[in-house]
Scaffold this active site. Structure first.
Site, PDB file in Angstrom:
ATOM      1  N   GLY A  14       0.821  -1.209   0.000  1.00  0.00           N
ATOM      2  CA  GLY A  14       0.000   0.000   0.000  1.00  0.00           C
ATOM      3  C   GLY A  14       0.850   1.252   0.000  1.00  0.00           C
ATOM      4  N   ARG A  24      13.541  10.134  -2.685  1.00  0.00           N
ATOM      5  CA  ARG A  24      14.429  11.281  -2.922  1.00  0.00           C
ATOM      6  C   ARG A  24      15.673  11.202  -2.044  1.00  0.00           C
ATOM      7  NH1 ARG A  24      14.878  16.155  -0.121  1.00  0.00           N
ATOM      8  NH2 ARG A  24      15.500  17.999  -1.343  1.00  0.00           N
ATOM      9  N   VAL A  26      17.010   8.566  -0.423  1.00  0.00           N
ATOM     10  CA  VAL A  26      17.860   7.415  -0.755  1.00  0.00           C
ATOM     11  C   VAL A  26      18.675   7.706  -2.009  1.00  0.00           C
ATOM     12  CG1 VAL A  26      17.859   5.009  -1.517  1.00  0.00           C
ATOM     13  CG2 VAL A  26      16.354   5.720   0.351  1.00  0.00           C
ATOM     14  N   ARG A  28      19.537  10.618  -3.449  1.00  0.00           N
ATOM     15  CA  ARG A  28      20.547  11.677  -3.329  1.00  0.00           C
ATOM     16  C   ARG A  28      21.665  11.291  -2.363  1.00  0.00           C
ATOM     17  NH1 ARG A  28      17.286  17.409  -4.241  1.00  0.00           N
ATOM     18  NH2 ARG A  28      16.770  16.907  -6.406  1.00  0.00           N
ATOM     19  N   ARG A  75       0.951  -5.377  -6.223  1.00  0.00           N
ATOM     20  CA  ARG A  75       1.075  -6.696  -5.599  1.00  0.00           C
ATOM     21  C   ARG A  75       1.693  -7.645  -6.632  1.00  0.00           C
ATOM     22  NH1 ARG A  75      -0.108  -5.230  -0.329  1.00  0.00           N
ATOM     23  NH2 ARG A  75      -1.944  -3.886  -0.321  1.00  0.00           N
ATOM     24  N   ASP A 106       4.717  -4.510   6.127  1.00  0.00           N
ATOM     25  CA  ASP A 106       5.043  -5.870   6.542  1.00  0.00           C
ATOM     26  C   ASP A 106       5.285  -6.800   5.350  1.00  0.00           C
ATOM     27  OD1 ASP A 106       4.911  -7.900   8.935  1.00  0.00           O
ATOM     28  OD2 ASP A 106       3.697  -8.776   7.328  1.00  0.00           O
ATOM     29  N   THR A 129       4.091   2.704   6.053  1.00  0.00           N
ATOM     30  CA  THR A 129       2.727   2.195   6.119  1.00  0.00           C
ATOM     31  C   THR A 129       1.912   3.111   7.019  1.00  0.00           C
ATOM     32  OG1 THR A 129       1.325   0.417   6.967  1.00  0.00           O
ATOM     33  CG2 THR A 129       3.537   0.556   7.888  1.00  0.00           C
ATOM     34  N   ASP A 131      -0.564   2.341   8.722  1.00  0.00           N
ATOM     35  CA  ASP A 131      -1.077   1.617   9.889  1.00  0.00           C
ATOM     36  C   ASP A 131      -0.166   1.717  11.111  1.00  0.00           C
ATOM     37  OD1 ASP A 131      -3.223   0.848   8.377  1.00  0.00           O
ATOM     38  OD2 ASP A 131      -2.525  -1.188   8.018  1.00  0.00           O
ATOM     39  N   ASP A 133       2.177  -0.224  12.098  1.00  0.00           N
ATOM     40  CA  ASP A 133       2.122  -1.510  12.782  1.00  0.00           C
ATOM     41  C   ASP A 133       3.413  -2.321  12.723  1.00  0.00           C
ATOM     42  OD1 ASP A 133       1.978  -1.998  10.075  1.00  0.00           O
ATOM     43  OD2 ASP A 133       0.360  -3.458  10.193  1.00  0.00           O
ATOM     44  N   MET A 173      -8.702   3.040   8.562  1.00  0.00           N
ATOM     45  CA  MET A 173      -7.868   1.894   8.209  1.00  0.00           C
ATOM     46  C   MET A 173      -7.152   1.345   9.443  1.00  0.00           C
ATOM     47  SD  MET A 173      -6.374   2.698   4.410  1.00  0.00           S
ATOM     48  CE  MET A 173      -7.480   2.535   3.002  1.00  0.00           C
ATOM     49  N   ARG A 175      -6.336  -2.811   9.572  1.00  0.00           N
ATOM     50  CA  ARG A 175      -6.889  -4.163   9.550  1.00  0.00           C
ATOM     51  C   ARG A 175      -6.470  -4.977  10.767  1.00  0.00           C
ATOM     52  NH1 ARG A 175      -4.836  -7.469   4.621  1.00  0.00           N
ATOM     53  NH2 ARG A 175      -2.951  -7.344   5.886  1.00  0.00           N
ATOM     54  N   ALA A 190     -13.337  12.079  20.156  1.00  0.00           N
ATOM     55  CA  ALA A 190     -14.368  11.055  19.945  1.00  0.00           C
ATOM     56  C   ALA A 190     -14.700  10.351  21.257  1.00  0.00           C
ATOM     57  CB  ALA A 190     -13.902  10.042  18.909  1.00  0.00           C
ATOM     58  N   LYS A 215     -24.665   9.459  27.079  1.00  0.00           N
ATOM     59  CA  LYS A 215     -24.591  10.275  28.293  1.00  0.00           C
ATOM     60  C   LYS A 215     -25.393  11.550  28.100  1.00  0.00           C
ATOM     61  CE  LYS A 215     -20.117   8.379  29.659  1.00  0.00           C
ATOM     62  NZ  LYS A 215     -19.645   7.780  28.438  1.00  0.00           N
TER      63      LYS A 215
END
Length: 326
Positions: A14, A24, A26, A28, A75, A106, A129, A131, A133, A173, A175, A190, A215
């Site tokens: 993703g 950029r 890496v 340079r 993929r 991952d 990523t 996420d 994670d 997002m 998962r 929230a 409430k």
């Protein structure tokens, strides 16, 4: 490391805001250290199909502010096979690529680890990523931008929620990880976050209903991670409609809007630091490691740890959300 004369760069899985900033950096940094650079399009699929182009400094001009990835991503089922990986390795040999920098999550690092094990090529991974994670790094490239996108969207949803006395379930997002949902809930005020890490242990929605989520408020917003464990926002909304039919329930699924947009300052800086450090790692004869950041310091995390270990949620953040949402 004198043996490395040419590196390849690819992005896989993703997309995440900040990938271009990493490409950029890496590129340079490699050129600065007299190392040639080959850009590989469409991740491991492009490596199998020989979609490789030499990169000069001008190839990465004016991209630090752009979302997505100029190298594209895809993929690759073929790369999951020994034959596909053999083709990928032969492509690396054809272009004289001595080492690889793989940017992604991952799945990207898993592919990098297998390729390195089978063919002995030095590979350094950059964690990109939304996420957040990946184990071994406090934050991943793209996470901050995605979190800010969520904040902007939820702030707008709050306006209509207040106007109509509505209960909104907002799906974000994540998962297998609840970092976006949990921190997004704290940042937007929230009422709750339903995340996979907790949903596997107990019924968060039942607890929310039992404690009276409305409430005295005239509106409520609950962030839900898009996980099978949580049931997603639609699943949560259906349950509430059955148990509290008097409530005006709405669902908003943010979807791929979270992946897009210009990367935040934090993601641009993080990606640039990690990109430069990827070349430093190769020059130090490091291999098969992910560049991470812990307590603002760059660290090298072995692929085996980054991939296999589960990154835990900060339990104190759950406590903070519960306290601040009363």
């Amino acid at each position: 490391m004198s043996a490395i004369k040419t590196i390849g760069i690819l992005t896989s899985g993703g997309d995440a805001p900040g990938m271009n900033a990493a490409i950029r950096a890496v590129t340079r940094s490699a050129i600065y250290n007299n190392i040639a650079v080959k850009g590989i399009y469409r991740g491991y699929k492009g490596l199998i199909l020989d979609e490789v182009e030499e990169f000069k400094t001008q190839n990465v001009s004016n991209i630090i502010q752009r979302g997505g990835t100029i190298l594209k991503t895809a993929r690759s089922e073929e790369f999951r096979t020994p034959e596909g990986r053999q083709q990928a390795f032969e492509c690396l040999q054809k272009h004289g690529i001595d080492a690889l920098v793989a940017i992604g999550g991952d799945g990207t690092l898993t592919g990098a680890r297998i390729l390195a094990q089978e063919f002995g090529i030095p590979i350094v991974g950059l964690p990109a990523t939304i996420d957040n994670d990946l184990y071994g790094t406090d934050v991943t490239i793209g996470y901050d931008t995605a979190l800010n996108t969520i904040i902007e969207c939820v702030d707008k949803i709050r306006d209509t929620a207040n106007s109509h006395d509505r209960l909104f379930f907002v799906e974000v997002m994540g998962r297998d990880a609840g970092f976006l949902a949990l921190n997004g809930a704290i940042a937007t005020g929230a009422e709750a976050a339903i995340i996979p890490e907790i949903s596997r242990e107990r019924d968060q929605l039942a607890e929310l209903i039992e404690h009276g989520f409305r409430k005295s408020k005239n509106s409520s917003i609950v962030l839900v991670a898009e996980s099978e464990a949580t049931g997603g926002a639609m699943g949560a909304a259906e349950r509430v409609k059955k148990q509290y039919p008097q409530f005006d329930v709405r669902v908003t699924i943010l979807g791929h809007i979270q992946r897009g947009g210009s990367p935040s300052a934090q993601d641009r800086i993080l990606a640039t630091r990690m990109g430069v450090c990827a070349i430093d790692a190769l020059l130090e004869d490091q291999r098969n490691v992910m560049i991470g950041i812990q307590n603002e310091e760059i660290v090298y995390v072995p692929f085996s740890k980054a991939i296999k270990n589960h990154k835990p949620i900060n339990q104190d953040l759950l406590r903070i959300l519960n306290i601040s949402s009363i």
